[in-house]
Design an enzyme around this catalytic site. Structure first.
Site, PDB file in Angstrom:
ATOM      1  N   MET A 109      43.156  46.468  17.215  1.00  0.00           N
ATOM      2  CA  MET A 109      42.570  47.203  18.332  1.00  0.00           C
ATOM      3  C   MET A 109      43.353  46.915  19.597  1.00  0.00           C
ATOM      4  SD  MET A 109      38.557  46.683  17.439  1.00  0.00           S
ATOM      5  CE  MET A 109      38.903  45.210  16.482  1.00  0.00           C
ATOM      6  N   CYS A 153      47.576  55.079  17.872  1.00  0.00           N
ATOM      7  CA  CYS A 153      46.941  54.992  19.186  1.00  0.00           C
ATOM      8  C   CYS A 153      46.837  56.375  19.816  1.00  0.00           C
ATOM      9  CB  CYS A 153      47.723  54.051  20.101  1.00  0.00           C
ATOM     10  SG  CYS A 153      46.956  53.829  21.719  1.00  0.00           S
ATOM     11  N   HIS A 170      43.886  56.138   9.071  1.00  0.00           N
ATOM     12  CA  HIS A 170      42.658  56.394   9.817  1.00  0.00           C
ATOM     13  C   HIS A 170      42.281  57.849   9.599  1.00  0.00           C
ATOM     14  CE1 HIS A 170      40.307  55.684  13.826  1.00  0.00           C
ATOM     15  NE2 HIS A 170      39.603  56.321  12.928  1.00  0.00           N
ATOM     16  N   ASN A 178      34.539  55.270   9.774  1.00  0.00           N
ATOM     17  CA  ASN A 178      33.164  55.451   9.278  1.00  0.00           C
ATOM     18  C   ASN A 178      32.533  54.174   8.731  1.00  0.00           C
ATOM     19  OD1 ASN A 178      33.555  58.109   9.920  1.00  0.00           O
ATOM     20  ND2 ASN A 178      33.395  58.896   7.839  1.00  0.00           N
ATOM     21  N   GLU A 213      35.612  48.618  15.136  1.00  0.00           N
ATOM     22  CA  GLU A 213      34.444  48.549  16.001  1.00  0.00           C
ATOM     23  C   GLU A 213      33.230  47.994  15.262  1.00  0.00           C
ATOM     24  OE1 GLU A 213      33.263  51.318  19.626  1.00  0.00           O
ATOM     25  OE2 GLU A 213      32.748  52.249  17.720  1.00  0.00           O
TER      26      GLU A 213
END
Length: 619
Positions: free
Chosen positions: A47, A156, A223, A260, A283
């Site tokens: 991240m 990104c 991703h 997800n 996250e």
């Protein structure tokens, strides 16, 4: 009675050792390299911005696993800027600390320190963003002795990546991408990997993946969101595209899936639906660092009193227990000193204390305690003059002026340690539901300065107090009230709708099935926990953001909406995308004008060094 997390528990916190950098090893690639790491199926994703996952947070995430399983969790560093890392010694010292140096702690150059420590921070992959092959190679050579592989960030989506021409904004430069990957593959002593986002079509995504593999990438991390999916437009990641890659790439290709992941149960579901070798969480891990813990780890946590299980069978890690662990790791590994001695965690009806809920004070439950000690007598040599009640110092000619109050200055706790700089942002993610309930803790956390452990200890004490009250209060309730949808931004795993990528044979979100994919109600219901339990961050989907007013349509999108309403055709997700596109174009144009006026080089260097000030994002 559940015990607290002891700072000297070797099973939870293995001690670092003085170990020299490993000798040069035979280079493995592809599936052979993946197997050499133990074929990890769970990965802590990289991240950027205010969500950087430095070594202390990686230690925290691994501490919830059984000791024999901690090395099975593959972790990535935060995204590092290759050019700055190559050119600037201070940037290297502040963002990657594999050995002790004069900037960290006076010691020998060969003593293993934090990042890439062979005892407690492996396997580890260092991620770079770059647009110049030579910059990338030289930066990678700096970190090669202290990690297992180097990863190229191609995901990104932030504006700073667009301005700097890196991350997902290299998608239009396939020759440059091939050169970046092949340069590392041909000249670096360790493997190179790549993390990408899906493109508009399956076919384009497949060609993109083949480009990376042909250039020499040992594996690809995918991703399932497009570059445009961020902020209120984040939406759901498309697992079906990752499945398409699995079915059309060679069987020996290693694929990692991303997106997800709201809870532990989603990890296995993602592996099953996508056919990927491993699954990442970003996250989801920030909101719940124990997300990777298996059944055995959760049982151990329940015995310790750290893992709560409700009457409905759903459970989660207590925030006060997680915060204890985090602070203890910071003390021992970053600050190099013993943590404070802590009392056992509070557990209702199991502590042996006579705890009574004081309804007059929501922050202070009362306990049966001995009477307070007598007041300390004032020393005899101190005379405190008293004045008659009918007199005032201004009327006394011989009265000395009152002494000036001394300005109380706090000890300067400024630090450059990345592990300490990231604490505040980490706690805002971790404690999000709790600080929404108790805004005084939120305000105290907002005022905390990096490295001020005294303030963080006060915050821990407050969190423990409100958790005790919340647990006692919950015992009197028969069921939990549903939590509301949390509004906000971010570009990580926190999809608003239930992960529910549809079962095989249900299609791809067309027709009536699309309505379920545009509602976060099921995800909110599935993830709801008491506010003092770690839980997923559920974000409204584009359709809901439009209804709530969090996302507003631009003139073009509004005109199109009115036209399509006349024909009865409405596509809220498409309107949201167009609105966000107009908003981004406006913001970028303003930034470009400001840069022209104020001077680009200095400002751009600062942005690239410190990261964008936008909401935290997953790469």
């Amino acid at each position: 009675m559940a015990s607290n997390v002891q700072s000297d528990d070797p099973e939870i916190f293995p001690s670092p050792k003085n170990i020299s950098p490993p000798a040069k090893r035979r280079k493995l690639t592809g599936r052979a390299f993946y197997k050499s790491l133990g074929s990890p199926s769970h990965i802590l994703a990289p991240m950027v911005d205010q969500s950087d996952v430095y070594q202390a947070w990686r230690l925290l995430s691994r501490s919830f696993l059984q000791p024999s399983q901690q090395s099975s969790l593959l972790a990535y560093t935060p995204m590092l800027h290759a050019r700055l890392y190559k050119e600037t010694q201070s940037y290297r010292d502040h963002h990657f600390q594999p050995i002790r140096t004069s900037s960290t702690c006076p010691s020998t150059q060969s003593e293993a320190y934090l990042d890439g420590n062979p005892i407690n921070d492996r396997p580890l992959i260092v991620q770079f963003c770059a647009n110049d092959p030579d910059d990338l190679l030289q930066a990678a050579q700096h970190v090669a002795p202290y990690c297992d592989a180097v990863d190229l960030n191609l995901g990104c989506p932030q504006g700073i990546a667009r301005k700097g021409h890196y991350g997902s904004f290299l998608q239009e430069s396939p020759n440059l991408i091939h050169s970046l990957v092949s340069t590392l593959a041909n000249n670096l002593d360790i493997p190179v990997t790549a993390k990408m986002r899906v493109l508009d079509t399956r076919e384009d995504t497949l060609r993109y993946a083949r480009l990376l593999l042909d250039a020499g990438a040992s594996w690809i991390a995918v991703h399932g969101r497009r570059r445009e999916q961020k902020g209120h437009e984040t939406g759901l990641a498309d697992w079906t595209i990752i499945r398409y890659l699995r079915e059309n790439l060679p069987k020996e290709t290693v694929i990692l899936a991303n997106g997800n992941i709201l809870g532990h149960e989603d990890l296995d579901q993602c592996l099953q639906k996508t056919g990927a070798d491993g699954v990442m969480s970003a996250e989801g891990n920030l909101c719940d660092p124990g997300i990777f813990a298996g059944e055995e780890g959760r049982r151990e946590g329940e015995k310790r009193g750290e893992y709560w299980v409700g009457k409905d069978g759903r459970g989660g890690w207590r925030m006060d227990a997680v915060l204890r662990r985090y602070l203890d790791i910071l003390y021992r590994f970053v600050l190099g000193k013993d943590p404070p001695i802590r009392t056992p965690l509070f557990v209702p009806s199991k502590t042996g204390y006579n705890v009574q809920l004081d309804t007059s004070s929501p922050r202070e439950p009362t306990t049966t305690t001995p009477p307070p000690p007598p007041p300390i007598p004032q020393p005899a040599h101190i005379n405190t003059p008293t004045l008659p009640s009918n007199t005032h110092p201004d009327n006394q000619n011989d009265q000395q002026p009152p002494p000036k109050k001394r300005k109380q200055t706090r000890q300067d706790t400024r630090t450059t340690s990345p592990n300490l700089l990231a604490v505040q942002a980490h706690l805002f993610h971790l404690l999000r539901p709790l600080v929404s309930e108790h805004t005084d803790i939120r305000d105290k956390l907002a005022r905390a300065r990096p490295g001020d452990m005294e303030v963080y200890e006060q915050i821990l004490s407050d969190v423990e107090d409100v958790t005790r009250h919340g647990m006692l209060e919950l015992e009197t309730e028969e069921e939990l009230e549903p939590l509301g949808v949390v509004e906000g931004g971010g570009d990580g795993d926190g999809a608003g709708a239930d992960v529910g990528n549809k079962e095989e044979g249900e299609g791809e979100g067309k027709g009536e099935e699309e309505d379920e994919g545009e509602s976060s109600a099921k995800a909110v219901e599935r993830c709801r926990r008491p506010w003092w339990v770690c839980q997923a961050y559920v974000r409204p989907l584009p359709k809901e953001a439009l209804k709530k007013g969090s996302l507003k349509l631009g003139k073009k999108a509004l005109k199109k909406l009115q036209a399509e309403e006349e024909t009865g055709e409405r596509n809220h997700a498409q309107f949201a995308q167009e609105a966000m596109k107009e908003k981004r174009e406006l913001v970028d144009s303003v930034r470009e004008r400001l840069d022209e006026r104020e001077g680009v080089p200095k400002k751009e260097m600062a942005k690239e060094a410190m990261g964008s000030q936008l909401l935290p994002s997953e790469q």
